[in-house]
Scaffold this active site. Structure first.
Site, PDB file in Angstrom:
ATOM      1  N   CYS A 107     -13.965   5.217  -9.442  1.00 56.64           N
ATOM      2  CA  CYS A 107     -13.080   6.154 -10.147  1.00 56.64           C
ATOM      3  C   CYS A 107     -11.843   5.382 -10.593  1.00 56.64           C
ATOM      4  O   CYS A 107     -11.952   4.549 -11.487  1.00 56.64           O
ATOM      5  CB  CYS A 107     -12.745   7.376  -9.278  1.00 56.64           C
ATOM      6  N   SER A 108     -10.704   5.585  -9.961  1.00 59.75           N
ATOM      7  CA  SER A 108      -9.516   4.841 -10.382  1.00 59.75           C
ATOM      8  C   SER A 108      -8.524   4.716  -9.232  1.00 59.75           C
ATOM      9  O   SER A 108      -7.323   4.795  -9.439  1.00 59.75           O
ATOM     10  CB  SER A 108      -8.868   5.525 -11.582  1.00 59.75           C
ATOM     11  N   CYS A 109      -9.029   4.535  -7.994  1.00 61.32           N
ATOM     12  CA  CYS A 109      -8.159   4.435  -6.824  1.00 61.32           C
ATOM     13  C   CYS A 109      -7.141   3.314  -7.010  1.00 61.32           C
ATOM     14  O   CYS A 109      -7.467   2.228  -7.480  1.00 61.32           O
ATOM     15  CB  CYS A 109      -8.982   4.194  -5.563  1.00 61.32           C
TER      16      CYS A 109
END
Lengths: 196, 94
Positions: A107-109
């Site tokens: 995702c975009s952690c």
């Protein structure tokens, strides 16, 4: 890899739950945005720059930072506890032998509580899918050509830890004060898509 | 399975199957062999949490892979953070 979340079923469900909570008086209109703004207010790449500058200036701090970043950053008045729970921070140091670069392929952690919102390219499918396969190629597109002798370590933030890169201290900065050192550090340097 | 089979330096193989629901084992790292670097706390398995299933915290590991083992090419490494349930230690030949 997950798809764009904007029009997904889950975001429709979240909007529905939000409106139910508002209609029952459990949530004020716009309250979630306010809370998100409060959460983000303390987050800025300047925090990461301060941490890096202290690590450059104080080898003992650098050692503590690499061993246990969550404890060490409290020495400079920072914390990973800005969200609902404290997230583990892992700081990885660039050396002449190894260059580190951070991604979240799922995702975009990103350490938002510390560094603020991530840049758009960090969330792009192109970056997320390609940097694990061909980091040298991706870094070259960022204008970073690493020496052949420098190996590349990619860190995928696929679970609960968040990562920050400790860049190498630029040559010729021996006389600079900590705030002057901090001014040299960029967000890309903290992610590993640039050197400082 | 005894948890002391998991320790830094131990070689592990990741689960190869493609589950129906949410998982945090990236597709590119499935069925691959890597080395445990360090434990990164204990957390309930994300797959169970996503399905609303109760889950006890379990060790989460940083697992380092050689890019060539994942993609058949590349001289870099990729370190992925993986729940212990995704991993099976590989017994070294004596």
């Amino acid at each position: 890899m997950s798809d764009d979340h904007g029009s997904s079923v889950i975001s429709a469900q979240v909007r529905h739950v939000e409106s139910l909570l508002e209609s029952r008086g459990l949530l004020d209109a716009g309250e979630i945005d306010t809370r998100i703004d409060e959460f983000l207010a303390g987050g800025s790449p300047a925090n990461g720059a301060r941490i890096v500058a202290r690590a450059w200036a104080d080898p003992g701090f650098a050692e503590r930072l690499l061993a246990d970043a969550n404890s060490a950053i409290r020495e400079v008045g920072l914390s990973m506890a800005g969200g609902l729970q404290e997230q583990r921070l892992k700081v990885v140091a660039n050396t002449e032998a190894e260059h580190n670069v951070v991604v979240c392929t799922l995702c975009s952690c990103y350490p938002i509580a510390l560094l603020g919102p991530s840049p758009g390219w960090y969330k792009s499918e192109a970056y997320r899918s390609r940097v694990v396969r061909d980091p040298r190629g991706v870094l070259a597109e960022f204008g970073l050509e690493l020496p052949v002798g420098t190996s590349v370590a990619v860190w995928d933030a696929s679970a609960e830890s968040r990562y920050m890169v400790l860049p190498r201290r630029p040559v010729g900065t021996e006389g600079l004060a900590e705030d002057e050192l901090a001014a040299l550090v960029t967000r890309k340097g903290l992610i590993g898509t640039a050197v400082v | 399975m005894s948890t002391d089979r998991f320790a830094p330096g131990v070689r592990v193989r990741t689960r190869a199957t493609d589950p129906a629901g949410h998982t945090r084992l990236p597709r590119y790292a499935r069925g691959a062999v890597g080395v445990l670097v360090e434990q990164a706390g204990r957390h309930p398995l994300a797959d169970d949490r996503a399905r609303g299933v109760p889950a006890d915290p379990q060790p989460v590991w940083h697992v380092r892979f050689a890019a060539a083992d994942l993609f058949g090419t590349g001289d870099h490494t990729v370190t992925v953070e993986l729940w212990q349930d995704y991993l099976t230690p590989i017994e070294e030949a004596l």
